[in-house]
Design a protein around this motif. Sequence first.
Motif, PDB file in Angstrom:
ATOM      1  N   THR A   1     -14.329  -2.596  -5.043  1.00  0.00           N
ATOM      2  CA  THR A   1     -13.982  -2.849  -3.644  1.00  0.00           C
ATOM      3  C   THR A   1     -15.225  -2.933  -2.774  1.00  0.00           C
ATOM      4  O   THR A   1     -15.180  -2.655  -1.585  1.00  0.00           O
TER       5      THR A   1
ATOM      6  N   HIS B   1      -9.596  -5.134 -13.279  1.00  0.00           N
ATOM      7  CA  HIS B   1     -10.108  -4.153 -12.325  1.00  0.00           C
ATOM      8  C   HIS B   1     -11.407  -4.664 -11.739  1.00  0.00           C
ATOM      9  O   HIS B   1     -12.347  -4.990 -12.467  1.00  0.00           O
TER      10      HIS B   1
ATOM     11  N   PRO C   1       0.799  -1.235   0.000  1.00  0.00           N
ATOM     12  CA  PRO C   1       0.000   0.000   0.000  1.00  0.00           C
ATOM     13  C   PRO C   1       0.825   1.275   0.000  1.00  0.00           C
ATOM     14  O   PRO C   1       0.287   2.351  -0.299  1.00  0.00           O
TER      15      PRO C   1
ATOM     16  N   THR D   1      -2.678   6.449  -8.206  1.00  0.00           N
ATOM     17  CA  THR D   1      -3.683   7.164  -8.989  1.00  0.00           C
ATOM     18  C   THR D   1      -3.536   6.781 -10.457  1.00  0.00           C
ATOM     19  O   THR D   1      -2.657   5.995 -10.826  1.00  0.00           O
TER      20      THR D   1
ATOM     21  N   GLY E   1      -4.051  -3.890  -4.789  1.00  0.00           N
ATOM     22  CA  GLY E   1      -3.960  -3.524  -3.388  1.00  0.00           C
ATOM     23  C   GLY E   1      -3.056  -2.354  -3.078  1.00  0.00           C
ATOM     24  O   GLY E   1      -2.917  -1.991  -1.907  1.00  0.00           O
ATOM     25  N   CYS E   2      -2.444  -1.737  -4.082  1.00  0.00           N
ATOM     26  CA  CYS E   2      -1.614  -0.543  -3.861  1.00  0.00           C
ATOM     27  C   CYS E   2      -2.550   0.670  -3.812  1.00  0.00           C
ATOM     28  O   CYS E   2      -2.752   1.365  -4.821  1.00  0.00           O
ATOM     29  N   SER E   3      -3.117   0.891  -2.663  1.00  0.00           N
ATOM     30  CA  SER E   3      -4.248   1.809  -2.531  1.00  0.00           C
ATOM     31  C   SER E   3      -3.886   3.273  -2.730  1.00  0.00           C
ATOM     32  O   SER E   3      -4.774   4.098  -2.945  1.00  0.00           O
ATOM     33  N   LYS E   4      -2.613   3.667  -2.668  1.00  0.00           N
ATOM     34  CA  LYS E   4      -2.229   5.061  -2.793  1.00  0.00           C
ATOM     35  C   LYS E   4      -1.934   5.486  -4.220  1.00  0.00           C
ATOM     36  O   LYS E   4      -1.552   6.637  -4.459  1.00  0.00           O
TER      37      LYS E   4
ATOM     38  N   THR F   1      -6.517  -4.040  -9.357  1.00  0.00           N
ATOM     39  CA  THR F   1      -7.625  -4.386  -8.478  1.00  0.00           C
ATOM     40  C   THR F   1      -7.462  -3.726  -7.108  1.00  0.00           C
ATOM     41  O   THR F   1      -6.348  -3.592  -6.609  1.00  0.00           O
ATOM     42  N   HIS F   2      -8.595  -3.325  -6.520  1.00  0.00           N
ATOM     43  CA  HIS F   2      -8.634  -2.764  -5.171  1.00  0.00           C
ATOM     44  C   HIS F   2      -7.778  -1.509  -5.038  1.00  0.00           C
ATOM     45  O   HIS F   2      -7.023  -1.353  -4.080  1.00  0.00           O
ATOM     46  N   ILE F   3      -7.874  -0.632  -6.033  1.00  0.00           N
ATOM     47  CA  ILE F   3      -7.255   0.694  -5.985  1.00  0.00           C
ATOM     48  C   ILE F   3      -8.387   1.711  -6.093  1.00  0.00           C
ATOM     49  O   ILE F   3      -9.034   1.816  -7.141  1.00  0.00           O
ATOM     50  N   PRO F   4      -8.683   2.444  -5.044  1.00  0.00           N
ATOM     51  CA  PRO F   4      -9.854   3.336  -5.074  1.00  0.00           C
ATOM     52  C   PRO F   4      -9.830   4.363  -6.197  1.00  0.00           C
ATOM     53  O   PRO F   4     -10.877   4.715  -6.742  1.00  0.00           O
TER      54      PRO F   4
END
Length: 527
Positions: free
Chosen positions: A492, A489, A337, A366, A361-364, A386-389
Amino acid sequence: MDLVPWHLHRSYLKTGWHCSNTYPPVLPSVRQQGPPNSGVHSPGAITVAPKELRPRSAGTRRAEALDPRAERVCRLLPLPQPRDISGAASAADGIFQESALASDAKLDAALRRPAPQETTAENLERLRLSDLSWLSGDLLGRMNPKMGELKELSLRGTGAKDDTIAALVAGSPKLESLDVSCCAVTKLDCITELYNLREFRAARCASATTPSFVGSLRCLGKLQVLDLSYSEGTTNEALGKLSDGVMRLKWLSLEACPNLADGGLLAVCAANPGLDHLSLALNVRNFSDDAASKAAVNFKRARFLDFSGCTQLARQLPNVVARQCEYLEELSFAGCPDLRDESVRKLLAGCHQLQRLDLAGCSKLTAQPFLEALPHCRALRRLNLTHIPAITDQAVAALYNVANGDAGDISKILAELATAAATAATEGGSEAGSDADSDGEVGAGPAPTDAKAHGSAAAAAAAAAASAAGNAQTARRAEVQRSQLIIHHFGTRQVDAMDLKDVIHLWRKSKAKKAKKGKKKGGKSKK
């Protein structure tokens, strides 16, 4: 005075020396080989008898009858007879011989066939019994004196024990590949006697892969493939001893090794600069980012690197990989992350041959580094976001357009994506409180009652991003490129128990239908 010219005394046609076998390299095409019934025989001519055709051997017929691509997946080698390949024999004698591996008795019968050209224990070169959990391995221990030609043995997931593996090793001195992963073994000291061993896999054998055993592998100087995943014996001292003798590794897997530290990792990587495949996944906080960055200097020939789940490797290591690994084809930083956009930008710019990149899962992260680098990543085929807001459906559509070279101003696309994300967040926050009890979602984004509004916003953002694509020709080119680059993609959204109500309803409905059919059949039989 003789007036005959000199060249007639030594004429090529009168002396006949050109027909002899004295100068075959000089005049190879002047041999006189007339028809056998012509009756003409030149002086010095060579008569060549017609060559009789020999019958093809069983090996030649077997090689011609079988597709060479099937040889790589066959469990037993040598391959079966051509009569088995043509389908004339039973299914137990087929190419893959799955029926012969159904039990110990059938395997024993398959390895004791009387025909010398069939697969028998004496001439067996490959024996793959992986994932056949019903095989005990005692049978292999009894026939060990007959496997002198065995080169590849796989016992992954079988019931092989310590005495079975010891007996096989004693009877197979030519063994080059051995796989004992997922076997309930406690002692593997006999492996050190296989000096020709090139591939050794012992994943999930924590009781056998002790530090002393790992250090004793230094005597296997020809080892090229090593798998010690889920092992507690990979300490600094053990890996240091291993590096003293093993210096030809090309494939190394040290996944989920709790005792793996900085010293052992540096020693192994420094002793094996030709590593092609390295997996260090699921080593959370075991070794530092600084040590991994120093070890990455030896990854210049690496083509596969897996650092999934290593949350500490997000600052220095990505930059070093981008500088050193120019031949890298597959890379994974999934579950990190703390990975930043600048590191991803350097990875995409430095690794020109990168084909697969996993950043799940690397949520930070862009969408900005991907929008800037994807037009230049021509070799990239798989991208997992996947799981990147910040990577929404609109962002994925924009990434596809950018990868095809159809995007316009990147800053404008980023502004449109930010506006769409803010709108979706505002609408989702306003509707979440009123619909939380009805749909079972708490803070998971827009509610189902707002699906139309969210869909219209997403459609507007996608249309704005596609407006910079161009004309119909660029759209067709985008379809071609989209078949090459695949972006994974998934949302979440949190899964709730109410999401399974439709599945449960269908299951109950099918069960009721089966009960009705059973009652009808029972009534007819009674009549």
